[in-house]
Design an enzyme around this catalytic site. Structure first.
Site, PDB file in Angstrom:
ATOM      1  N   LYS A 126       0.961  -1.397   0.069  1.00 50.23           N
ATOM      2  CA  LYS A 126      -0.082   0.169   0.241  1.00 50.23           C
ATOM      3  C   LYS A 126       0.860   1.326   0.064  1.00 50.23           C
ATOM      4  O   LYS A 126       2.175   0.909   0.396  1.00 50.23           O
ATOM      5  CB  LYS A 126      -0.743   0.103   1.284  1.00 50.23           C
ATOM      6  CG  LYS A 126      -2.178   0.809   1.029  1.00 50.23           C
ATOM      7  CD  LYS A 126      -3.198   0.186   0.430  1.00 50.23           C
ATOM      8  CE  LYS A 126      -4.434   1.301   0.165  1.00 50.23           C
ATOM      9  NZ  LYS A 126      -5.544   0.945  -0.593  1.00 50.23           N
ATOM     10  N   ASP A 166      -6.871   4.550  -4.911  1.00 47.92           N
ATOM     11  CA  ASP A 166      -7.311   4.588  -3.372  1.00 47.92           C
ATOM     12  C   ASP A 166      -8.193   5.641  -3.190  1.00 47.92           C
ATOM     13  O   ASP A 166      -8.380   6.540  -4.024  1.00 47.92           O
ATOM     14  CB  ASP A 166      -6.576   4.010  -2.511  1.00 47.92           C
ATOM     15  CG  ASP A 166      -7.147   3.361  -0.982  1.00 47.92           C
ATOM     16  OD1 ASP A 166      -7.879   2.581  -1.042  1.00 47.92           O
ATOM     17  OD2 ASP A 166      -7.102   4.284  -0.230  1.00 47.92           O
TER      18      ASP A 166
END
Ligand code: NDP
Length: 449
Positions: A126, A166
């Site tokens: 991430k 995201d």
């Protein structure tokens, strides 16, 4: 002291300033107890839990860029490559002022298990930045993205690490990031997913997380003898996940009566009009006040404070939190239970606090955690990677059918894992156990590395 407790203490001592990361590790390790106890000697010897809770590497870097007034701005960039036992690192880039190492680590840790559940060969990672795209011009966003990629490109690649979108990173940002990667590397590869359809993106990727959430929830309801038809649904958020969850739930006969953003929320007793919502959020990039202005049936409620999660006070059968972490707390869970909620399935990552999760489970609410129920986004990203490798594009129907198949499979996988360990109906434990077992098997096969 048990091995799980020992490692939990170590993780807490080493990461005392990272509350979100500790929350995620606590939830996962606690639910893995039955599996760990079965293999305690082997896992201890191989330090499996110590290794799985420590990222392979965490990269932090300066992101300087020049705003439209000629002023130099500096943001902080992150990429946490957590675990690549089953495939290249894969996980989105979050652009939001709240981003810090704790948040990126919690997201990267969760991603490892989520990606494993998809059954596709992708590891977990991430990244992101504390940059806020809101209120910035397209040129400012482009300069930020180019600067961000000028550092990030060293660590990513189609077989190494494949970032995606995201919160705050949509099609515009992915386009700027991809352009800069291509320019620096002089190579055309599927290094990012969520790309535009003209340059390697996959049909149905935009819809995938929201649709996938509803496909999994539909299977959950079906296995409990019911369906979406005629159900009242509360959704939070008004971004990518929320919009397509609302669209799919309504197409299955549900009435979705709420949505929200960071400043307020909507109650629309006649059902959210997705076309209006898309125009407000995807085209105008405006506040939800504009939605209320366009829909006489809708009430707009300004958020009173940061803990005001008004949508959860609305009576509903199914709740789908699709905004951000810790947006459904114990008080919210009590309100949902008091109003007779039947199922809560997470569209966002860790939107439900630990206390709220326990309360919902204890009160018989069917609860599915995000690493299972929102895995449709990353699964479709992996399908985008396959199409890029093949130099082919599949039709919307083909991708959507594969997505549905994956989500139905995830539901049965987590249901079976929970049953196997004597925790029938505990889908949090089922998701963590099923995701963990595959990664650990690969880690053991690959030796200490
Ligand atoms: P978007 O940026 O498209 O939308 C996020 C939405 O949540 C916006 O409506 C935003 O409002 C709202 N929001 C953000 N922070 C808060 C807050 N503190 N309080 C209330 N509302 C808030 O992001 P996505 O829809 O892509 O992501 C939503 C969640 O789903 C995240 O947890 C993400 O990690 C997760 N997720 C996303 C996937 C994807 O494919 N996109 C895949 C898997 C998980 P505002 O516009 O006012 O900021």
């Amino acid at each position: 002291m048990s091995y799980v407790d020992e490692v939990l203490e170590q993780v807490k001592a080493k990461n005392a300033d990272q509350p979100e990361f500790l929350q995620a590790v606590t939830e996962v390790l606690n639910s893995l107890r039955p599996v760990v106890e079965q293999h305690e000697e082997q896992y201890r010897k191989l330090a499996i839990l110590e290794r799985i809770t420590e990222p392979d590497r965490q990269i932090m870097f300066r992101v300087p860029w020049v705003d439209d007034n000629g002023q130099t701005q500096v943001n902080r960039g992150f990429r946490v490559q957590f675990n690549n036992a089953i495939g290249p690192y894969k996980g989105g880039l979050r652009l939001h002022p709240s981003v810090n190492l704790s948040i990126i680590k919690f997201l990267g840790f969760e991603q490892v298990f989520k990606n494993s559940l998809t059954t596709l060969p992708i590891g977990g990672g991430k990244g992101g930045s504390d940059f806020d795209p809101k209120g910035k011009s397209d040129n400012e966003v482009m300069r930020f993205c180019q600067s961000f990629m000028t550092e990030l490109y060293k660590y990513i690649g189609a077989d190494q690490d494949v970032p995606a979108g995201d919160i705050g990173t949509g099609a515009r940002e992915i386009g700027f990031l991809f352009g800069q990667y291509k320019k620096i590397r002089d190579t055309y590869e599927g290094v990012l997913t969520g790309k535009g359809l003209t340059y390697g993106g996959s049909l149905a990727r935009t819809e995938a997380t929201g649709y996938g959430l509803v496909y999994l929830t539909e299977e959950l309801l079906k296995c409990h003898g019911t369906d979406f038809n005629g159900k009242t649904v509360a959704v939070s958020g008004a971004g990518n996940v929320a919009i397509y969850a609302i669209q799919k739930a309504e197409s299955l006969g549900a009435k979705v009566v709420t949505c929200s953003d960071s400043t307020g929320w909507i109650y629309d007793p006649e059902g959210i009009d997705v076309a209006v919502l898309k125009d407000v959020k995807e085209v105008k990039r405006a506040r939800l006040t504009e939605y209320a202005a366009a829909r006489p049936s809708a009430e707009y409620h300004e958020k009173a404070n940061k803990d005001d999660h008004g949508v959860w006070n609305i009576k509903c059968d199914v709740a789908l939190p699709c905004a951000t972490q810790n947006e459904l707390n114990l008080d919210d869970a009590k309100a949902l239970v008091a109003n007779g909620v039947y199922a809560v399935c997470e569209g966002a990552n860790m939107p439900t606090t630990l206390e709220a999760t326990e309360y919902l489970q204890k009160n018989g609410v069917l609860f599915v955690c995000g690493k299972a129920s929102n895995a449709g986004g990353v699964a479709t990203s992996a399908l985008e990677m396959s199409q890029n490798s093949e130099r082919l594009s599949w039709s919307f129907e083909e991708v959507d059918a594969k997505l549905k198949n994956i989500m139905v499979g995830i539901y049965h996988n987590i249901d079976d894992a929970a049953k196997e360990y004597g925790m029938e109906g505990n889908y949090v434990a089922g998701a963590n156990i099923a995701g963990f077992k595959k990664v650990v098997e690969a880690m053991i096969a690959q030796g200490v590395c």
